[in-house]
Design a protein around this motif. Structure first.
Motif, PDB file in Angstrom:
ATOM      1  N   GLU A 127      -1.009   9.924  -3.218  1.00 17.79           N
ATOM      2  CA  GLU A 127      -0.702   9.545  -1.708  1.00 17.79           C
ATOM      3  C   GLU A 127       0.215  11.141  -1.360  1.00 17.79           C
ATOM      4  O   GLU A 127       1.155  11.392  -2.023  1.00 17.79           O
ATOM      5  CB  GLU A 127       0.438   8.502  -1.319  1.00 17.79           C
ATOM      6  N   SER A 187      -2.483   1.741   4.742  1.00 11.45           N
ATOM      7  CA  SER A 187      -1.744   0.002   4.844  1.00 11.45           C
ATOM      8  C   SER A 187      -2.377  -0.905   5.507  1.00 11.45           C
ATOM      9  O   SER A 187      -3.243  -0.850   5.713  1.00 11.45           O
ATOM     10  CB  SER A 187      -0.612   0.424   4.296  1.00 11.45           C
ATOM     11  N   ILE A 251       3.370   9.501   5.369  1.00  9.15           N
ATOM     12  CA  ILE A 251       2.601   9.670   4.641  1.00  9.15           C
ATOM     13  C   ILE A 251       1.163  10.610   5.662  1.00  9.15           C
ATOM     14  O   ILE A 251       1.110  10.549   7.182  1.00  9.15           O
ATOM     15  CB  ILE A 251       1.412   8.551   4.552  1.00  9.15           C
ATOM     16  N   ARG A 257      -4.428   6.710   0.375  1.00  4.78           N
ATOM     17  CA  ARG A 257      -3.100   5.680   0.153  1.00  4.78           C
ATOM     18  C   ARG A 257      -3.727   4.931  -1.347  1.00  4.78           C
ATOM     19  O   ARG A 257      -4.970   4.596  -1.920  1.00  4.78           O
ATOM     20  CB  ARG A 257      -3.400   4.166   0.861  1.00  4.78           C
ATOM     21  N   ARG A 259      -3.247   1.850  -2.672  1.00  2.00           N
ATOM     22  CA  ARG A 259      -3.637   0.494  -2.935  1.00  2.00           C
ATOM     23  C   ARG A 259      -5.101  -0.024  -3.210  1.00  2.00           C
ATOM     24  O   ARG A 259      -5.287   0.541  -4.660  1.00  2.00           O
ATOM     25  CB  ARG A 259      -3.624   0.212  -1.319  1.00  2.00           C
TER      26      ARG A 259
END
Length: 305
Positions: A127, A187, A251, A257, A259
């Motif tokens: 990120e 996200s 971001i 990201r 995730r």
């Protein structure tokens, strides 16, 4: 890039810089099996549209050395061993607002070329977060050149509700002479950016963003909140105005990201936001392959004339 070396550890020539890229087969996203090599490939391919939006902005990184299923850490200062050719900027810890009380500074990397980007991503910096202010050629903060509004949904609200609120926010920003561009956060939510006509103090930009957030919370209290308290966000979209503060970051568009799967902060059209507002399935977060195809087909939707 022209690689030499073993499958998991190669030396590459990147625009005249020799980089050692390591552990290319390491899986950074276990849910999808996405490797570090694939992450580096994504960033190399997206660089032509990503780098212009990083230019002049100190970059804060979030690193996942052992993959997104493990611990991550924020990194603002350049780490030990940073190549001498990486451009840096030493700025007050308070960002663009002038010297801090104690004279503290941070030494950020400025990412404006492919070699610096590849060096950074090789450190498992998935990120990339940037401020809303930039620095000049000498590294001096210039002030904010854009405003950002972060639409953050509290469960069970999601991207669908963020799209609905985004349409209200677009009107509120337009009434202030600000033309907003939407970016899915990668996200859960959505970001709106509006360029400013001149450099402004971060406090002034924050005040405008807070004014917009509170105006929408008052007009749409059942679906919108401007209050940071998480307990008050359930089922509502929190309009986070605070990311305009000199010390805060957001971001970067086109950044991955960290995730479960490799989703990307993705510039979208207002037509896509309108579709997402109409239909719960009208808009979703995008992955690496999606974004590369979108750029091939549509160019850089975040670019301004």
């Amino acid at each position: 890039m022209s690689p030499t070396g073993s499958a998991g550890d190669v030396h590459v020539d990147v625009e005249g810089r020799t980089l050692k890229l390591s552990n290319l087969q390491k899986v950074l996203y276990p849910a999808t099996g996405t490797t570090k090599g694939e992450v580096l490939d994504y960033y190399a391919r997206i660089a032509p549209v990503l780098l212009p939006h990083l230019a002049g902005r100190p970059v804060t990184r979030i690193r996942w050395p052992h993959g997104v299923q493990t611990m991550s850490f924020f990194e603002k200062n350049v780490p030990a061993g940073t190549p001498s050719w990486v451009r840096t900027a030493e700025v007050p810890t308070t960002g663009s607002r002038g010297p801090s009380r104690h004279g503290d500074t941070l030494v950020f990397p400025i990412v404006e070329d492919l070699a610096t980007l590849m060096w950074m991503v090789n450190l498992a910096a998935l990120e990339l977060h940037v401020h809303q202010w930039t620095v000049d050629e000498g590294g001096e903060p210039l002030g904010a050149d854009r405003l950002v509004v972060d639409l953050d949904p509290g469960e069970p609200a999601g991207l669908h509700e963020c799209c609905q609120v985004a349409l209200h926010a677009r009107e509120a920003l337009s009434a202030r002479g600000l033309d907003a561009r939407p970016v899915t956060s990668g996200s859960k939510g959505l970001h709106l950016y509006a360029d400013l006509s001149s450099y402004l103090p971060s406090e002034e930009v924050t005040s405008v963003a807070k004014e917009v957030a509170e105006e929408l919370a008052e007009a749409h209290g059942s679906t919108v909140t401007a209050t940071m308290t998480k307990a008050k966000r359930r089922g509502k979209v929190f309009i986070d105005w605070s990311q305009n503060a000199g010390s805060k970051t957001t971001i970067a568009p086109y950044s991955l990201r960290g995730r479960d799967r490799p989703t990307v902060a993705t510039p979208v059209t207002w037509a896509e936001v309108e579709a997402g507002a109409e239909d719960e399935l009208g808009l979703d977060q995008f992955g690496m392959a999606d974004v590369l195809r979108r750029v091939d087909d549509q160019g850089d939707l975040f670019a301004t004339d």
